[in-house]
Write an enzyme that holds these catalytic residues in place. Structure first.
Site, PDB file in Angstrom:
ATOM      1  N   PRO A  18     -15.782  -3.200   3.589  1.00 43.45           N
ATOM      2  CA  PRO A  18     -17.086  -3.210   4.273  1.00 43.45           C
ATOM      3  C   PRO A  18     -17.983  -2.050   3.872  1.00 43.45           C
ATOM      4  O   PRO A  18     -19.203  -2.128   4.065  1.00 43.45           O
ATOM      5  CB  PRO A  18     -16.699  -3.121   5.757  1.00 43.45           C
ATOM      6  CG  PRO A  18     -15.400  -2.385   5.748  1.00 43.45           C
ATOM      7  CD  PRO A  18     -14.680  -2.901   4.527  1.00 43.45           C
ATOM      8  N   LEU A  19     -17.382  -0.995   3.320  1.00 41.92           N
ATOM      9  CA  LEU A  19     -18.174   0.150   2.860  1.00 41.92           C
ATOM     10  C   LEU A  19     -18.252   0.199   1.337  1.00 41.92           C
ATOM     11  O   LEU A  19     -18.549   1.243   0.752  1.00 41.92           O
ATOM     12  CB  LEU A  19     -17.583   1.459   3.405  1.00 41.92           C
ATOM     13  CG  LEU A  19     -17.439   1.554   4.929  1.00 41.92           C
ATOM     14  CD1 LEU A  19     -16.914   2.918   5.341  1.00 41.92           C
ATOM     15  CD2 LEU A  19     -18.756   1.239   5.635  1.00 41.92           C
ATOM     16  N   GLY A  20     -17.983  -0.941   0.698  1.00 43.58           N
ATOM     17  CA  GLY A  20     -18.094  -0.998  -0.756  1.00 43.58           C
ATOM     18  C   GLY A  20     -17.214   0.017  -1.464  1.00 43.58           C
ATOM     19  O   GLY A  20     -17.646   0.645  -2.435  1.00 43.58           O
ATOM     20  N   TYR A  60       0.846  -1.198   0.000  1.00 44.22           N
ATOM     21  CA  TYR A  60       0.000   0.000   0.000  1.00 44.22           C
ATOM     22  C   TYR A  60       0.884   1.252   0.000  1.00 44.22           C
ATOM     23  O   TYR A  60       1.627   1.505   0.952  1.00 44.22           O
ATOM     24  CB  TYR A  60      -0.923   0.028   1.210  1.00 44.22           C
ATOM     25  CG  TYR A  60      -1.969  -1.057   1.255  1.00 44.22           C
ATOM     26  CD1 TYR A  60      -2.337  -1.765   0.123  1.00 44.22           C
ATOM     27  CD2 TYR A  60      -2.609  -1.368   2.455  1.00 44.22           C
ATOM     28  CE1 TYR A  60      -3.304  -2.765   0.175  1.00 44.22           C
ATOM     29  CE2 TYR A  60      -3.579  -2.357   2.510  1.00 44.22           C
ATOM     30  CZ  TYR A  60      -3.920  -3.057   1.376  1.00 44.22           C
ATOM     31  OH  TYR A  60      -4.876  -4.044   1.436  1.00 44.22           O
ATOM     32  N   GLY A 114     -16.476   2.849  -0.552  1.00 39.87           N
ATOM     33  CA  GLY A 114     -16.969   4.204  -0.352  1.00 39.87           C
ATOM     34  C   GLY A 114     -18.385   4.452  -0.810  1.00 39.87           C
ATOM     35  O   GLY A 114     -18.977   5.487  -0.484  1.00 39.87           O
ATOM     36  N   HIS A 120      -0.976 -12.191   0.369  1.00 41.79           N
ATOM     37  CA  HIS A 120      -1.697 -11.135  -0.330  1.00 41.79           C
ATOM     38  C   HIS A 120      -1.912 -11.428  -1.814  1.00 41.79           C
ATOM     39  O   HIS A 120      -2.013 -10.522  -2.623  1.00 41.79           O
ATOM     40  CB  HIS A 120      -0.932  -9.811  -0.164  1.00 41.79           C
ATOM     41  CG  HIS A 120      -1.779  -8.586  -0.338  1.00 41.79           C
ATOM     42  ND1 HIS A 120      -1.239  -7.320  -0.416  1.00 41.79           N
ATOM     43  CD2 HIS A 120      -3.124  -8.413  -0.439  1.00 41.79           C
ATOM     44  CE1 HIS A 120      -2.206  -6.431  -0.558  1.00 41.79           C
ATOM     45  NE2 HIS A 120      -3.359  -7.063  -0.577  1.00 41.79           N
TER      46      HIS A 120
END
Length: 325
Positions: free
Chosen positions: A213-215, A66, A217, A135
């Protein structure tokens, strides 16, 4: 909410963790296509992480790739002096150049595991990791030696447990047979139920670490009036990033589903994002969603979801009916 167990590792974590992909800043593949979430303010990232800890968040998930190492460095800076208060997870497998911010290829060798973990420890400023995660997806023949390499890292005291970040159930099952496997990281949200993974985690006593979890955004922070811009992966979404269309706007078919369940997710004063986290907590006691963040305000919103707790069973049933295909 009560703390949740990190599978069979004997480690407790807050019900919500923080995913640190977004705070890594820009990086790309060799073709120049963005893989990050755009520009970041490192000072704001540090403030957000420290605020999250103040609000009871103890679990932080990142990856060496990242920001081509940058996310680990920022997280390490933010947690300096409070390492013993938190649980840190990172990932390995993708090679990259920190100077050019380019991800190159995957290294599938056990030898690379030992090299990568020491590099992550250095960037994070710690002498051990609580959870180390593979990963990339691969074959059983390649994965089994990597699982054994993780067991060696446990024996060496460099990691406490390990997992596979995968959306392939068989892969998660394979790693689950390892003595110190503690979790599986997989996609899960109100828009993407994962019953087989939840069942595996219940059966094998693993933590279900919920990616996106929030798609990405669409469940709370992005709509047509606030598209993703610049060096953000959502502006030119790859095929797996189905919630967004080119230009960084939500894909219409998914936005319709969000609109259909918005009121239920916002029940009892929750924000949309908090409702999305509440849905995951209601799905299984093994879930630990890891929403992303880039600001103190977003950190406060994520952590604030814990005050409301999970949705009710009848709300889950109604949501399922509203978004059924």
């Amino acid at each position: 909410m009560d703390m949740r167990g990190l599978g069979r590792a004997g480690i407790e974590v807050s019900p919500v963790g923080f995913g640190c992909w977004a705070i890594g800043g820009p990086f790309s593949n060799p073709a120049g296509e963005p893989l990050g979430w755009g520009e970041v303010d490192d000072d704001e990232s540090v403030r957000a992480i420290r605020r999250a800890v103040e609000l009871g968040v103890t679990f932080f998930d990142t990856a060496d790739v990242y920001g081509a190492g940058h996310s680990e460095r920022v997280l390490g800076k933010a947690l300096a002096g409070i390492r013993d208060q938190v649980v840190i997870a990172t990932k390995w497998g993708n090679t990259f150049d920190e100077s050019t911010k380019v991800m190159h290829h995957q290294d599938t060798t056990p030898e690379y595991v030992h090299k990568a973990v020491r590099a992550s420890l250095d960037r994070l400023g710690t002498d051990y990791l609580d959870l180390y995660q593979l990963h990339f997806d691969t074959t059983d023949e390649i994965a089994l030696p990597l699982r054994e390499a993780c067991e060696e890292l446990v024996r060496d005291g460099l990691i406490r447990s390990y997992a596979w970040s995968t959306d392939t159930l068989h892969s998660a099952e394979l790693f689950a047979q390892g003595k110190h496997c503690a979790a599986v990281q997989h996609e899960a949200s109100v828009l993407h139920d994962a019953p087989d993974f939840f069942a595996l985690c219940e059966r094998e006593d693993l933590a279900s670490i919920n990616r996106t979890p929030l798609g990405m955004g669409i469940l709370g922070r992005r709509d047509a009036s606030s598209p993703a811009t610049g060096a953000d992966i959502r502006t030119l979404p790859p095929s797996w990033l189905r919630y967004f269309a080119e230009g960084g706007v939500p894909a219409p078919e998914w936005w319709e589903k969000v609109s259909a369940i918005r009121e239920l997710l916002q029940s009892d004063g929750r924000t949309l994002a908090q409702g999305a986290l509440a849905w995951l907590w209601a799905r299984s006691e093994k879930t630990v969603p890891i929403p992303g963040f880039r600001t103190v305000a977003q950190a406060e919103e994520n952590a604030g979801a814990m005050a409301y707790g999970p949705l009710k069973d009848e709300q889950l049933t109604e949501i399922a009916a509203l978004i059924a295909d």
